[in-house]
Write a protein that holds these residues in place. Structure first.
Motif, PDB file in Angstrom:
ATOM      1  N   ALA A  48       0.285   9.483  -5.429  1.00 43.17           N
ATOM      2  CA  ALA A  48       0.578  10.830  -4.925  1.00 43.17           C
ATOM      3  C   ALA A  48       1.614  11.535  -5.806  1.00 43.17           C
ATOM      4  O   ALA A  48       1.469  12.725  -6.104  1.00 43.17           O
TER       5      ALA A  48
ATOM      6  N   ALA B 183       0.237   4.042  -2.912  1.00 47.82           N
ATOM      7  CA  ALA B 183      -0.145   5.398  -2.517  1.00 47.82           C
ATOM      8  C   ALA B 183       0.918   6.415  -2.939  1.00 47.82           C
ATOM      9  O   ALA B 183       0.585   7.506  -3.415  1.00 47.82           O
TER      10      ALA B 183
ATOM     11  N   THR C 292      -5.590   8.832   1.491  1.00 50.60           N
ATOM     12  CA  THR C 292      -6.828   8.113   1.183  1.00 50.60           C
ATOM     13  C   THR C 292      -6.532   6.820   0.427  1.00 50.60           C
ATOM     14  O   THR C 292      -7.083   5.764   0.748  1.00 50.60           O
ATOM     15  N   VAL C 293      -5.667   6.905  -0.563  1.00 51.74           N
ATOM     16  CA  VAL C 293      -5.299   5.704  -1.327  1.00 51.74           C
ATOM     17  C   VAL C 293      -4.604   4.691  -0.414  1.00 51.74           C
ATOM     18  O   VAL C 293      -4.908   3.502  -0.454  1.00 51.74           O
ATOM     19  N   PHE C 294      -3.691   5.160   0.420  1.00 51.03           N
ATOM     20  CA  PHE C 294      -2.965   4.255   1.316  1.00 51.03           C
ATOM     21  C   PHE C 294      -3.914   3.498   2.232  1.00 51.03           C
ATOM     22  O   PHE C 294      -3.875   2.275   2.304  1.00 51.03           O
TER      23      PHE C 294
ATOM     24  N   TRP D 255      -6.339   1.186   0.244  1.00 55.10           N
ATOM     25  CA  TRP D 255      -5.628   0.024  -0.292  1.00 55.10           C
ATOM     26  C   TRP D 255      -5.319  -0.971   0.831  1.00 55.10           C
ATOM     27  O   TRP D 255      -5.491  -2.172   0.664  1.00 55.10           O
TER      28      TRP D 255
ATOM     29  N   GLY E 121      -3.059  10.860  -1.316  1.00 56.87           N
ATOM     30  CA  GLY E 121      -2.086   9.832  -0.953  1.00 56.87           C
ATOM     31  C   GLY E 121      -2.512   9.048   0.282  1.00 56.87           C
ATOM     32  O   GLY E 121      -2.455   7.824   0.301  1.00 56.87           O
TER      33      GLY E 121
ATOM     34  N   PRO F 186       0.802  -1.221   0.000  1.00 58.05           N
ATOM     35  CA  PRO F 186       0.000   0.000   0.000  1.00 58.05           C
ATOM     36  C   PRO F 186       0.840   1.278   0.000  1.00 58.05           C
ATOM     37  O   PRO F 186       0.433   2.285  -0.572  1.00 58.05           O
ATOM     38  N   GLN F 187       2.026   1.233   0.611  1.00 59.71           N
ATOM     39  CA  GLN F 187       2.887   2.414   0.600  1.00 59.71           C
ATOM     40  C   GLN F 187       3.338   2.753  -0.816  1.00 59.71           C
ATOM     41  O   GLN F 187       3.337   3.922  -1.214  1.00 59.71           O
TER      42      GLN F 187
END
Length: 106
Positions: free
Chosen positions: A77, A73, A96-98, A101, A94, A69-70
């Protein structure tokens, strides 16, 4: 014990460097090239801290997969920042995606 001595040593060195600059103040003049080079220090240090956390979040080996996830994201980002140049949007998207995910993987 070694870790404590290392931390104390780093603290003393950091203090001495900052104290020396504070004490000497304007009596020391840096060349133009050195000033230019010092402008890159914050970016370099931040990169040195963040990149290993993104590419190897568990500290063992590189995790260059969609299950990291890092990495996902950070990629989103970086692309958003390159396109929009909007820092707050980059941070919000960034994170939110992290977290999204990470939630989807669990």
């Amino acid at each position: 014990m070694n870790i404590t001595l290392t931390i104390l040593g780093m603290a003393v060195i950091t203090f001495l460097v900052k104290a020396l600059i504070f004490i000497l103040g304007d009596r020391v003049a840096f060349s133009g090239n050195l000033k230019k080079a010092l402008e890159f220090v914050p970016v370099t240090v931040l990169t040195a801290i963040i990149v290993p956390m993104i590419l190897s979040p568990h500290g063992k080996e590189l995790e260059l997969t969609w299950r990291n996830p890092q990495l996902v994201a950070a990629t989103v980002a970086a692309l958003l920042c390159a396109v929009s140049r909007h820092q707050l949007a980059t941070i919000i998207v960034g994170l939110t995606v992290f977290f999204s995910w990470q939630y989807m993987l669990s």
